[in-house]
Scaffold this motif. Structure first.
Motif, PDB file in Angstrom:
ATOM      1  N   ALA A  76       0.813  -1.213   0.000  1.00 13.68           N
ATOM      2  CA  ALA A  76       0.000   0.000   0.000  1.00 13.68           C
ATOM      3  C   ALA A  76       0.848   1.265   0.000  1.00 13.68           C
ATOM      4  CB  ALA A  76      -0.943  -0.010   1.205  1.00 13.68           C
ATOM      5  N   GLY A  77       1.948   1.264   0.734  1.00 12.28           N
ATOM      6  CA  GLY A  77       2.786   2.444   0.796  1.00 12.28           C
ATOM      7  C   GLY A  77       3.385   2.809  -0.553  1.00 12.28           C
ATOM      8  N   SER A  78       3.880   1.810  -1.268  1.00 17.47           N
ATOM      9  CA  SER A  78       4.465   2.053  -2.585  1.00 17.47           C
ATOM     10  C   SER A  78       3.414   2.499  -3.587  1.00 17.47           C
ATOM     11  CB  SER A  78       5.169   0.786  -3.087  1.00 17.47           C
ATOM     12  OG  SER A  78       6.219   0.407  -2.225  1.00 17.47           O
ATOM     13  N   VAL A  79       2.238   1.883  -3.515  1.00 18.00           N
ATOM     14  CA  VAL A  79       1.152   2.266  -4.418  1.00 18.00           C
ATOM     15  C   VAL A  79       0.708   3.692  -4.112  1.00 18.00           C
ATOM     16  CG1 VAL A  79      -1.209   1.777  -5.138  1.00 18.00           C
ATOM     17  CG2 VAL A  79       0.387  -0.107  -4.767  1.00 18.00           C
ATOM     18  N   ARG A  80       0.700   4.078  -2.846  1.00 22.22           N
ATOM     19  CA  ARG A  80       0.316   5.447  -2.472  1.00 22.22           C
ATOM     20  C   ARG A  80       1.283   6.462  -3.079  1.00 22.22           C
ATOM     21  NH1 ARG A  80       0.153   4.598   2.430  1.00 22.22           N
ATOM     22  NH2 ARG A  80      -2.102   4.181   2.558  1.00 22.22           N
ATOM     23  N   TRP A 101     -10.235  18.974  -5.525  1.00 23.33           N
ATOM     24  CA  TRP A 101      -9.571  17.736  -5.929  1.00 23.33           C
ATOM     25  C   TRP A 101      -8.491  17.339  -4.934  1.00 23.33           C
ATOM     26  CZ3 TRP A 101      -9.592  13.282  -7.934  1.00 23.33           C
ATOM     27  CH2 TRP A 101      -8.400  12.588  -8.177  1.00 23.33           C
ATOM     28  N   LYS A 102      -7.723  18.294  -4.450  1.00 22.72           N
ATOM     29  CA  LYS A 102      -6.661  17.967  -3.506  1.00 22.72           C
ATOM     30  C   LYS A 102      -7.228  17.397  -2.205  1.00 22.72           C
ATOM     31  CE  LYS A 102      -3.238  21.156  -5.380  1.00 22.72           C
ATOM     32  NZ  LYS A 102      -2.418  22.357  -5.181  1.00 22.72           N
ATOM     33  N   ALA A 103      -8.384  17.910  -1.811  1.00 26.55           N
ATOM     34  CA  ALA A 103      -9.029  17.375  -0.608  1.00 26.55           C
ATOM     35  C   ALA A 103      -9.490  15.935  -0.840  1.00 26.55           C
ATOM     36  CB  ALA A 103     -10.211  18.257  -0.220  1.00 26.55           C
ATOM     37  N   ILE A 104     -10.050  15.679  -2.019  1.00 23.64           N
ATOM     38  CA  ILE A 104     -10.492  14.320  -2.351  1.00 23.64           C
ATOM     39  C   ILE A 104      -9.292  13.377  -2.454  1.00 23.64           C
ATOM     40  CG2 ILE A 104     -11.553  12.911  -4.159  1.00 23.64           C
ATOM     41  CD1 ILE A 104     -13.338  15.331  -4.806  1.00 23.64           C
ATOM     42  N   LEU A 105      -8.246  13.864  -3.133  1.00 26.07           N
ATOM     43  CA  LEU A 105      -7.063  13.027  -3.334  1.00 26.07           C
ATOM     44  C   LEU A 105      -6.418  12.644  -2.004  1.00 26.07           C
ATOM     45  CD1 LEU A 105      -4.909  11.755  -5.200  1.00 26.07           C
ATOM     46  CD2 LEU A 105      -3.765  13.980  -5.233  1.00 26.07           C
ATOM     47  N   ASN A 106      -6.159  13.639  -1.170  1.00 25.34           N
ATOM     48  CA  ASN A 106      -5.442  13.374   0.079  1.00 25.34           C
ATOM     49  C   ASN A 106      -6.337  12.846   1.189  1.00 25.34           C
ATOM     50  OD1 ASN A 106      -2.615  14.409  -0.522  1.00 25.34           O
ATOM     51  ND2 ASN A 106      -3.818  16.191  -1.104  1.00 25.34           N
ATOM     52  N   GLY A 107      -7.619  13.250   1.164  1.00 25.42           N
ATOM     53  CA  GLY A 107      -8.512  12.843   2.245  1.00 25.42           C
ATOM     54  C   GLY A 107      -9.217  11.520   2.015  1.00 25.42           C
ATOM     55  N   ILE A 108      -9.378  11.123   0.750  1.00 29.62           N
ATOM     56  CA  ILE A 108     -10.119   9.894   0.458  1.00 29.62           C
ATOM     57  C   ILE A 108      -9.289   8.917  -0.368  1.00 29.62           C
ATOM     58  CG2 ILE A 108     -12.191   8.927  -0.614  1.00 29.62           C
ATOM     59  CD1 ILE A 108     -13.567  11.616  -0.140  1.00 29.62           C
ATOM     60  N   LEU A 151      -6.097   8.628  -1.484  1.00 33.13           N
ATOM     61  CA  LEU A 151      -4.806   8.122  -1.021  1.00 33.13           C
ATOM     62  C   LEU A 151      -4.904   7.420   0.330  1.00 33.13           C
ATOM     63  CD1 LEU A 151      -2.378  10.988  -2.117  1.00 33.13           C
ATOM     64  CD2 LEU A 151      -2.836   8.803  -3.237  1.00 33.13           C
ATOM     65  N   ARG A 152      -6.064   7.476   0.943  1.00 30.10           N
ATOM     66  CA  ARG A 152      -6.298   6.721   2.181  1.00 30.10           C
ATOM     67  C   ARG A 152      -6.894   5.349   1.899  1.00 30.10           C
ATOM     68  NH1 ARG A 152      -6.410   9.734   7.034  1.00 30.10           N
ATOM     69  NH2 ARG A 152      -6.076  11.985   6.725  1.00 30.10           N
ATOM     70  N   VAL A 153      -7.730   5.272   0.857  1.00 27.32           N
ATOM     71  CA  VAL A 153      -8.499   4.056   0.599  1.00 27.32           C
ATOM     72  C   VAL A 153      -7.947   3.232  -0.563  1.00 27.32           C
ATOM     73  CG1 VAL A 153     -10.777   3.178  -0.034  1.00 27.32           C
ATOM     74  CG2 VAL A 153     -10.577   5.147   1.511  1.00 27.32           C
ATOM     75  N   ARG A 154      -7.630   3.898  -1.656  1.00 30.76           N
ATOM     76  CA  ARG A 154      -7.315   3.189  -2.888  1.00 30.76           C
ATOM     77  C   ARG A 154      -5.993   2.408  -2.861  1.00 30.76           C
ATOM     78  NH1 ARG A 154      -9.767   3.445  -7.761  1.00 30.76           N
ATOM     79  NH2 ARG A 154      -8.550   3.095  -9.669  1.00 30.76           N
ATOM     80  N   PRO A 155      -4.920   2.881  -2.222  1.00 34.76           N
ATOM     81  CA  PRO A 155      -3.651   2.148  -2.284  1.00 34.76           C
ATOM     82  C   PRO A 155      -3.729   0.702  -1.817  1.00 34.76           C
ATOM     83  CG  PRO A 155      -3.263   4.371  -1.510  1.00 34.76           C
ATOM     84  CD  PRO A 155      -4.751   4.193  -1.554  1.00 34.76           C
ATOM     85  N   ALA A 156      -4.411   0.439  -0.725  1.00 35.39           N
ATOM     86  CA  ALA A 156      -4.493  -0.937  -0.224  1.00 35.39           C
ATOM     87  C   ALA A 156      -5.234  -1.827  -1.210  1.00 35.39           C
ATOM     88  CB  ALA A 156      -5.190  -0.962   1.138  1.00 35.39           C
ATOM     89  N   ARG A 157      -6.298  -1.290  -1.799  1.00 30.12           N
ATOM     90  CA  ARG A 157      -7.075  -2.081  -2.756  1.00 30.12           C
ATOM     91  C   ARG A 157      -6.270  -2.352  -4.026  1.00 30.12           C
ATOM     92  NH1 ARG A 157     -11.275   0.919  -2.847  1.00 30.12           N
ATOM     93  NH2 ARG A 157     -11.076   1.970  -4.867  1.00 30.12           N
ATOM     94  N   LYS A 158      -5.588  -1.322  -4.538  1.00 25.08           N
ATOM     95  CA  LYS A 158      -4.800  -1.517  -5.752  1.00 25.08           C
ATOM     96  C   LYS A 158      -3.572  -2.387  -5.489  1.00 25.08           C
ATOM     97  CE  LYS A 158      -5.981  -0.281  -9.006  1.00 25.08           C
ATOM     98  NZ  LYS A 158      -7.037  -0.879  -9.867  1.00 25.08           N
TER      99      LYS A 158
END
Length: 345
Positions: free
Chosen positions: A36-40, A60-67, A69-76
């Motif tokens: 997840a860290g590398s994907v983030r 967009w920056k709020a969505i990117l950093n607040g949602i 980059l918190r949720v998507r890295p682990a899934r990807k």
């Protein structure tokens, strides 16, 4: 007029080494690891590019950093693990792109003053690192080859953006050339056709039709003037003509939607679902917009969309590999590079 030469010194001019030419193959990019860290880290760089997400405002920056980059890295990261090259501990995209560069170097080895290297637009090896390495080897001419058959601002143009940024920091800039898109190049179309026919001939079933799936793009980007859809259509029409298939047997679709905007249609996943619901039992999918297999082909198409097809009644599904570093694929890259090097070699 003659010039006296001091005793003991040679009158011969010092040898001047020939100009060295750097050829840099560039593909999209990959995380350094499937965690997840590398994907983030990778997603932050990718989604912070104004060519990819044009509106980089506060929302967009709020969505990117607040949602995201918190949720998507682990899934990807889970998706990357499904396709990861465990032996080399890297993504298939990195493995294949390296091999393409090595094979190209061998193919044009008779041009001793040409140095071939490769880079990723996002992640490693970076464009900056590889241009610096080519400069250190004495390359004062540079051909950049974006490995995207169809042009888009979010792919080809952002490669150029990064190259220009690197050159802007260089006192001794190399002379620069950038290869054009090759979406309707006869060598490319022929290679696709040969690859498709060879794959279909080896299957234990005969597909009822083929889906040509290209990476998607927000519709508003095309409305603003991006020629990407036009290039995808041209590729598909040329491929239909070469294969002798009409539009009902070779469909054009777009995959990999992201966010809530309308993207280019028809959508690949929805099309595959509808085909299965209508009774299509045997299907093949080709991805002509990708020069190398990656997450979008090996996981999204070969696994995710295969499951969609079977879930809705389909029985036999096959994802046709990209051209990759195959003989046909390397023919395309070699011919493209040699054409763009004319006048230099």
């Amino acid at each position: 007029m003659s010039v006296a030469v001091p005793l003991g010194e040679s009158s011969a001019a010092p040898a001047v080494p020939p100009d060295r030419i750097g050829v840099l193959l560039v593909n999209l990019g990959t995380p350094d690891a499937c965690d997840a860290g590398s994907v983030r880290v990778y997603l932050r760089e990718f989604l912070s590019d104004r060519r990819v997400i044009e509106d980089q405002g506060l929302v967009w920056k709020a969505i990117l950093n607040g949602i995201i980059l918190r949720v998507r890295p682990a899934r990807k990261a889970l998706d990357y693990r499904k396709i990861w090259n465990v032996e080399r501990n890297e993504s298939p995209l990195k493995t294949i792109t390296r091999s393409q560069a090595e094979k190209l170097a061998a193919d044009i080895a008779d041009h001793e003053h040409v140095v071939v290297d490769w880079a990723m637009r996002y992640g490693n090896p970076s464009i900056r690192a590889r241009i610096d390495a080519l400069a250190a080897q004495g390359c004062n001419r540079l051909l950049v080859v974006p490995l995207y058959p169809q042009y888009s601002a979010a792919t080809s143009a952002t490669v150029c953006d990064e190259v220009f940024r690197v050159l802007a920091d260089m006192r001794a800039q190399p002379v620069l050339r950038v290869s054009p898109p090759y979406y309707d190049d006869p060598d490319y179309i022929e290679a696709l056709a040969v690859s498709i026919n060879a794959h279909l001939a080896a299957l234990p079933f005969q597909p009822e039709l083929i889906v040509a799936s290209f990476h998607g793009m927000p519709q508003k980007y095309v409305d603003a003037g991006d020629p990407y859809r036009e290039h995808c259509v041209a590729t598909t029409e040329a491929l239909r003509k070469r294969l002798g298939l009409d539009a009902s047997k070779l469909l054009l679709t777009f995959q990999s939607r992201f966010g809530n905007d309308e993207w280019l249609q028809p959508y690949t996943d929805k099309t595959i679902e509808e085909l299965a619901k209508k009774g299509v039992k045997r299907l093949a999918v080709v991805t002509p917009g990708f020069a190398a297999d990656c997450l979008e082909t090996l996981e999204e198409i070969a696994q995710e969309n295969a499951e969609i097809f079977r879930h809705h009644g389909g029985e036999h599904f096959s994802a046709i590999p990209c051209l990759n570093d195959s003989d046909a694929g390397m023919d395309v890259i070699r011919q493209l590079v040699l054409r763009e090097l004319q006048g230099w070699i």
